[in-house]
Design an enzyme around this catalytic site. Structure first.
Site, PDB file in Angstrom:
ATOM      1  N   ASP A 174      26.484  -8.759 -31.839  1.00 47.85           N
ATOM      2  CA  ASP A 174      26.124  -7.792 -30.801  1.00 47.85           C
ATOM      3  C   ASP A 174      27.016  -6.570 -30.929  1.00 47.85           C
ATOM      4  OD1 ASP A 174      28.325  -7.973 -28.300  1.00 47.85           O
ATOM      5  OD2 ASP A 174      28.189  -9.799 -29.515  1.00 47.85           O
ATOM      6  N   SER A 175      26.449  -5.393 -30.659  1.00 46.48           N
ATOM      7  CA  SER A 175      27.171  -4.128 -30.661  1.00 46.48           C
ATOM      8  C   SER A 175      27.871  -3.908 -32.002  1.00 46.48           C
ATOM      9  CB  SER A 175      28.141  -4.094 -29.478  1.00 46.48           C
ATOM     10  OG  SER A 175      28.672  -2.799 -29.297  1.00 46.48           O
TER      11      SER A 175
END
Length: 298
Positions: A174-175
């Site tokens: 994520d991210s």
């Protein structure tokens, strides 16, 4: 996905420092001093691997490379049979975060249980002490380590290796972790002989949750979207993360940040990547940039 939000009260808990001038700061998350000292307030607690969140998952920490302090937390579902392997990289703008953060520990333990899989959560090196491509190197080294364990089958790792379906491996994050996952995948498939790097492992897919990319030219969502007051990623924070993590002298059109810069979208289409799923949030300031990246993969 593990959600990270900013509590402004944390900033007041930072101890007074004698390190002098602050040259860069993301409030409540990281503070960089001119003398090289770096402070990261404990916005999220770190927990040991034996903290139970679900009953049917076993978690243990393993050392991958003692020289770079690279380690991982492995989650194994107690379901019967062989299970797919998910290699996961946490978010945090390349500068903060840990595989031991409670939010990731809870999220990944629950994911291992509900998806009936084995998860290898990588604790990579952080910037600015270790600027990019250090995190990418750690991701590739972790993948190589899994391959070595699969080939050599050491007894101390049979507790999870014997449960692994090595022909069904997924890479996710994520991210900033999604950015790392993408760059690790492109490195592996772009190598001189990718099969020699992966065999007996088989990549089945890549999962990118709100991938952290950027660029010098602003997208519409970057220009116009107002983030919630407690959001961990504002546009100014995004710029600071890139300033702290990119190689010195680079701007946001560096390929680590902007994979579409300078006509690189054609190169994206030429990559022999396995299927890629991209998760985009309607309220994310990087929404349009993620959509452009997704179109570049088509």
């Amino acid at each position: 996905m593990a959600a990270i939000s900013f509590d402004p009260r944390i900033n007041r808990q930072m101890s007074k420092s004698s390190h002098g001038v602050i040259i860069e700061e993301i409030e409540g998350l990281i503070r960089v001093y001119k003398d090289g000292h770096i402070e990261r307030p404990p916005i999220i607690p770190s927990v040991p691997c034996n903290v139970a969140t679900v009953n049917d998952v076993t978690a243990k920490d393993v050392v991958i490379d003692k020289f770079t302090s690279l380690w991982a937390r492995i989650y194994v579902s107690n379901r019967s049979g062989t299970l797919p392997l998910l290699v996961y990289l946490h978010g945090g703008g390349f500068c903060v975060g840990s595989a031991a953060w409670s939010c990731y520990h809870e999220f990944l333990a629950n994911l291992a249980s509900k998806a009936s899989c084995i998860i290898l959560s990588i604790n990579y090196r952080l910037a600015p002490e270790n600027r990019l491509p250090a995190a990418y190197d750690d991701g590739v080294n972790a993948f190589t380590w899994v391959r070595q364990q699969a080939l050599n089958g050491p007894p101390e790792h049979q507790w999870w290796l014997s449960r692994c379906n090595l022909s069904s491996i997924f890479l996710a994050g994520d991210s900033a972790g999604a950015n790392i996952a993408y760059n690790v995948a492109t490195r592996v498939v772009s190598s001189y002989n990718p099969e020699s790097m992966t065999k007996p492992l088989c990549f089945k897919g890549i999962i990118l949750i709100q991938p952290f990319f950027g660029g010098e030219a602003r997208t519409l969502s970057e220009k116009n979207m107002t983030q919630p007051a407690n959001s961990a990623l504002t546009l100014s924070a995004s710029d600071t993360y890139w300033w702290l993590s990119l190689p010195p002298g680079s701007n946001r059109d560096h390929p680590y940040c902007n994979p579409l810069a300078n006509g690189a979208s054609n190169k994206l289409r030429d990559l022999r990547l396995p299927p890629v799923m991209v998760g985009i949030s309607e309220l994310d300031v990087l929404k349009d940039r993620n959509s452009e990246f997704l179109l570049g993969l088509d």
